[in-house]
Write a protein that holds these residues in place. Structure first.
Motif, short mmCIF file in Angstrom:
data_model
loop_
_atom_site.label_atom_id
_atom_site.label_comp_id
_atom_site.label_asym_id
_atom_site.label_seq_id
_atom_site.Cartn_x
_atom_site.Cartn_y
_atom_site.Cartn_z
N ALA A 1 6.32 8.14 2.81
CA ALA A 1 5.08 8.20 2.01
C ALA A 1 5.21 7.31 0.78
O ALA A 1 4.29 6.55 0.44
CB ALA A 1 4.78 9.64 1.62
N GLU A 2 6.35 7.43 0.11
CA GLU A 2 6.57 6.60 -1.08
C GLU A 2 6.68 5.13 -0.69
O GLU A 2 6.17 4.24 -1.39
CB GLU A 2 7.85 7.04 -1.80
N LEU A 3 7.37 4.86 0.42
CA LEU A 3 7.50 3.49 0.89
C LEU A 3 6.12 2.89 1.20
O LEU A 3 5.82 1.76 0.79
CB LEU A 3 8.38 3.43 2.14
N HIS A 4 5.31 3.64 1.90
CA HIS A 4 3.97 3.14 2.26
C HIS A 4 3.15 2.87 1.00
O HIS A 4 2.40 1.88 0.95
CB HIS A 4 3.26 4.15 3.16
N SER A 5 3.30 3.73 0.00
CA SER A 5 2.58 3.53 -1.25
C SER A 5 3.00 2.22 -1.91
O SER A 5 2.16 1.47 -2.43
CB SER A 5 2.83 4.71 -2.20
N GLN A 6 4.30 1.93 -1.88
CA GLN A 6 4.78 0.68 -2.46
C GLN A 6 4.29 -0.54 -1.68
O GLN A 6 3.92 -1.56 -2.27
CB GLN A 6 6.32 0.68 -2.50
N LEU A 7 4.25 -0.43 -0.36
CA LEU A 7 3.77 -1.54 0.44
C LEU A 7 2.28 -1.78 0.21
O LEU A 7 1.82 -2.93 0.17
CB LEU A 7 4.03 -1.28 1.93
N ARG A 8 1.53 -0.71 0.04
CA ARG A 8 0.11 -0.86 -0.29
C ARG A 8 -0.05 -1.56 -1.64
O ARG A 8 -0.94 -2.40 -1.82
CB ARG A 8 -0.59 0.50 -0.32
N TRP A 9 0.82 -1.21 -2.59
CA TRP A 9 0.75 -1.85 -3.90
C TRP A 9 1.05 -3.34 -3.80
O TRP A 9 0.36 -4.17 -4.41
CB TRP A 9 1.75 -1.17 -4.85
N VAL A 10 2.07 -3.69 -3.01
CA VAL A 10 2.42 -5.10 -2.82
C VAL A 10 1.25 -5.85 -2.19
O VAL A 10 0.88 -6.95 -2.63
CB VAL A 10 3.69 -5.24 -1.95
N ARG A 11 0.66 -5.26 -1.15
CA ARG A 11 -0.49 -5.88 -0.50
C ARG A 11 -1.64 -6.06 -1.50
O ARG A 11 -2.32 -7.09 -1.52
CB ARG A 11 -0.94 -5.04 0.69
N GLY A 12 -1.85 -5.05 -2.34
CA GLY A 12 -2.90 -5.14 -3.35
C GLY A 12 -2.66 -6.25 -4.36
O GLY A 12 -3.60 -6.90 -4.82
N GLN A 13 -1.39 -6.48 -4.69
CA GLN A 13 -1.05 -7.53 -5.66
C GLN A 13 -1.16 -8.92 -5.06
O GLN A 13 -1.60 -9.87 -5.72
CB GLN A 13 0.38 -7.32 -6.18
N LEU A 14 -0.76 -9.07 -3.80
CA LEU A 14 -0.63 -10.40 -3.20
C LEU A 14 -1.63 -10.69 -2.08
O LEU A 14 -1.83 -11.85 -1.73
CB LEU A 14 0.80 -10.57 -2.65
N GLY A 15 -2.23 -9.66 -1.50
CA GLY A 15 -3.17 -9.85 -0.41
C GLY A 15 -2.52 -10.17 0.92
O GLY A 15 -3.20 -10.37 1.92
N MET A 16 -1.18 -10.20 0.96
CA MET A 16 -0.46 -10.54 2.18
C MET A 16 0.00 -9.27 2.90
O MET A 16 0.03 -8.19 2.31
CB MET A 16 0.76 -11.40 1.86
N SER A 17 0.42 -9.42 4.15
CA SER A 17 1.03 -8.29 4.88
C SER A 17 2.36 -7.97 4.23
O SER A 17 3.18 -8.86 3.99
CB SER A 17 1.24 -8.66 6.35
N ALA A 18 2.56 -6.70 3.93
CA ALA A 18 3.82 -6.25 3.32
C ALA A 18 4.54 -5.36 4.31
O ALA A 18 3.91 -4.53 4.99
CB ALA A 18 3.54 -5.48 2.03
N TYR A 19 5.85 -5.52 4.42
CA TYR A 19 6.60 -4.74 5.40
C TYR A 19 8.02 -4.49 4.91
O TYR A 19 8.51 -5.13 3.97
CB TYR A 19 6.62 -5.44 6.76
N PHE A 20 8.67 -3.50 5.54
CA PHE A 20 10.02 -3.09 5.15
C PHE A 20 10.88 -3.00 6.41
O PHE A 20 10.45 -2.41 7.40
CB PHE A 20 9.98 -1.74 4.45
N CYS A 21 12.06 -3.61 6.36
CA CYS A 21 12.95 -3.65 7.52
C CYS A 21 14.33 -3.13 7.16
O CYS A 21 14.75 -3.21 6.00
CB CYS A 21 13.10 -5.08 8.05
N VAL A 22 15.04 -2.62 8.16
CA VAL A 22 16.44 -2.23 8.00
C VAL A 22 17.29 -3.05 8.96
O VAL A 22 16.80 -3.50 10.00
CB VAL A 22 16.65 -0.72 8.24
N LEU A 23 18.55 -3.23 8.62
CA LEU A 23 19.46 -4.06 9.40
C LEU A 23 20.13 -3.25 10.49
O LEU A 23 20.69 -2.19 10.24
CB LEU A 23 20.52 -4.67 8.47
N ARG A 24 20.05 -3.75 11.71
CA ARG A 24 20.75 -3.16 12.83
C ARG A 24 21.39 -4.27 13.64
O ARG A 24 21.08 -5.45 13.47
CB ARG A 24 19.78 -2.35 13.71
N GLU A 25 22.31 -3.91 14.52
CA GLU A 25 23.06 -4.92 15.25
C GLU A 25 22.17 -5.84 16.08
O GLU A 25 22.48 -7.01 16.27
CB GLU A 25 24.10 -4.25 16.17
N ASN A 26 21.07 -5.29 16.58
CA ASN A 26 20.21 -6.08 17.45
C ASN A 26 19.06 -6.76 16.72
O ASN A 26 18.23 -7.42 17.33
CB ASN A 26 19.64 -5.21 18.58
#
Length: 541
Positions: free
Chosen positions: A81-106
């Protein structure tokens, strides 16, 4: 068949369904090299656990439990929920698609995304995996990963081409990683999607360990030349994500009592698909706990410790659970995020809605619609024309603003107040008299009333003499995914000859489609009385 073998076979079947979308038991039997009777027993257990479901015509597909486990895997890493709120804020600031990724072997696994205003980037949808050799998010993650991990990725070159600027050699990728490490952020152009550029920033936990990467992507013209502003915005979001993220497993006790698997005979383990039900219960408990020790899981499941260890070991090998550190606690594996993404990508709401649209059309003779939201508008993605009157509004592929009519307002009303205010701000900038003399508070009150009733009644709002009823369709998170509606002459729609409100048919259809998407159960209510009371107030004299 032993417990370990049975769970392995079951996970292989789920993986195969994720890979190809749908399959028959006979086809699955070939994949896992087991006779059909065994496959049928495994399928029955997986269906009971809602990990697979019937797709019709004797075929199987992933079940809705995959979605909940995917969310649990993400929740174990970061507060969504907090992450989504931050991504919405980023999108609001820049107008671009905002996303969050984690590192995995593949690859870099996308946990969440908020679409930008210029283009929808399907490769960045939640659950999708971005190759480690391409993209700003991957390079930001690699620049902050261990030297051993970097070396393993570099040794796996040369790499496959995805777009025109994809790094193809280890040397080309090494330069990108080194540049990102020096800068503290990364930028790429046309590496993952042609004509699309992205900027990525690593995100760390409070203990300094790598959590993931937050990034933005958009058409190259809107990204390139604006990297500095994007980086500053992403840095602020990264700091906020760090602030609300705990250290990995910091709030959970470690397994101090016997972290090695207890010795026991395999004969003690169940040898029937009942073990799948037990493994499903283990996954559900782990999803509820987010992070748990094997001792805690043994307590919750009331199973012998040896059985729990065997299940954990097998599920970990399949990628369904992950152990945090050496002899540490466990969480739902990030592989479930990818499986959940495959479910969402393959779920065909239009195909699922087709028989429901037909059934309502046959029962009423009215025009039926299926709509989804695109930006500030409701787009019709399926429609069956009425047999008496046929409204020219909202033809297939056409759209209406979200504040107009039944289907559009069903998409808007059941979102949060933040979405209403965002929409109102955008609509106000168009210069059109969209409020029609109402204040914003009155508009919000109308949406609150719609939300309370559970459906929308539109009477003479779009076309004189035409009324419509719309209801929301929810996804597994309880978010609005689409809307179902019926329109026709107001006299027939508001006072059908048989006396049953059409609203009742619409809401039932919307609920069936919500079930298809894995929505939470609806609270019990005397719907018929509610429908009649509301419709009676609007019925023609």
């Amino acid at each position: 068949m032993s417990t370990i073998q049975l769970l392995k076979k079951a996970s292989q079947m789920v993986d195969e369904l994720a890979r190809i979308g749908q399959s028959t038991p006979a086809e699955l039997a070939k994949v896992i090299s087991e006779p059909r009777p065994t496959v049928y027993r495994i399928v029955a257990a997986l269906e009971q656990a809602k990990l697979v479901r019937s797709a019709g015509d004797g075929r199987l597909e992933l079940g809705t439990a995959i979605l909940k486990l995917g969310d649990a895997a993400a929740d174990a890493l970061v507060d969504r929920a907090e992450l989504h709120s931050q991504l919405r804020w980023v999108r609001g600031q820049l107008g671009m698609s905002a996303y969050f990724c984690v590192l995995r072997e593949n690859g870099a696994v996308c946990l969440d995304q908020v679409e930008g205003s210029d283009v929808t980037l399907l490769d960045l949808a939640p659950g999708r995996t971005i190759p480690l050799h391409a993209g700003a998010a991957s390079q930001a993650l690699l620049a902050s990963a261990s030297a051993e991990f970097q070396a393993a990725v570099l040794q796996s070159g040369p790499y496959g081409r995805i777009a025109s600027q994809t790094p193809l050699t280890a040397e080309a990728l090494r330069k990108k990683i080194e540049q990102a490490a020096v800068r503290g952020w990364s930028v790429e152009d046309s590496e993952v999607t042609e004509g699309v550029a992205s900027v990525g920033v690593p995100v760390f936990r409070r203990d300094g360990s790598l959590l993931g990467a937050v990034a933005v992507a958009g058409l190259r013209g809107s990204v390139l030349g604006h990297e500095a502003i994007a980086r500053q915005t992403l840095d602020a979001a990264a700091q906020a994500i760090t602030a609300f993220t705990a250290e990995d497993g910091a709030n959970d006790a470690r397994d101090t009592a016997g972290s090695e698997e207890p010795q026991g005979s395999e004969r003690e383990a169940p040898r029937t698909p009942a073990v799948i039900a037990k493994a499903s219960a283990l996954m559900a408990a782990l999803a509820e706990e987010r992070i748990a020790t094997s001792a805690r899981l043994t307590e919750l499941l009331e199973e012998p410790v040896s059985s729990v260890y065997r299940m954990l070991a097998t599920l970990a090998e399949a990628g369904w659970v992950e152990q945090i550190g050496h002899r540490g606690a466990y969480r739902v594996g990030s592989k479930l995020v990818a499986l959940s993404g495959e479910f969402s990508r393959r779920a065909d709401i239009r195909r699922a809605a087709a028989p429901i649209l037909r059934a309502i059309h046959e029962a009423t003779g009215e025009t039926t619609f299926l709509c989804i939201r695109r930006g500030t508008r409701a787009v019709c993605i399926d429609r069956i024309d009425g047999i008496r009157v046929n409204s020219r509004v909202l033809q297939l592929g056409e759209s209406l603003p979200l504040h107009v009519g039944a289907a559009p307002r069903a998409l808007l009303a059941f979102e949060g107040r933040e979405s209403w205010e965002e929409y109102a701000a955008i609509a106000a900038n168009t210069g059109e008299p969209w409020l029609r003399g109402r204040s914003r508070s009155e508009f919000y009150a109308e949406l609150e009333e719609i939300k309370e009733h559970g459906f929308v009644l539109s009477d003479n709002q779009v076309t004189p003499g035409i009324a419509a009823v719309g209801a929301p369709i929810f996804n597994h998170r309880g978010e609005v995914a689409a809307s179902l509606s019926v329109s026709g002459m107001r006299e027939g729609l508001l006072a059908p000859p048989d006396g049953d409100p059409i609203a009742e048919l619409v809401v039932r259809g919307a609920r069936a489609l919500s079930d298809y998407l894995g929505a939470p159960p609806f609270p019990a209510a005397n719907d018929a009385d509610v429908f009649r009371a509301i419709v009676d107030r609007a019925s023609p004299a």
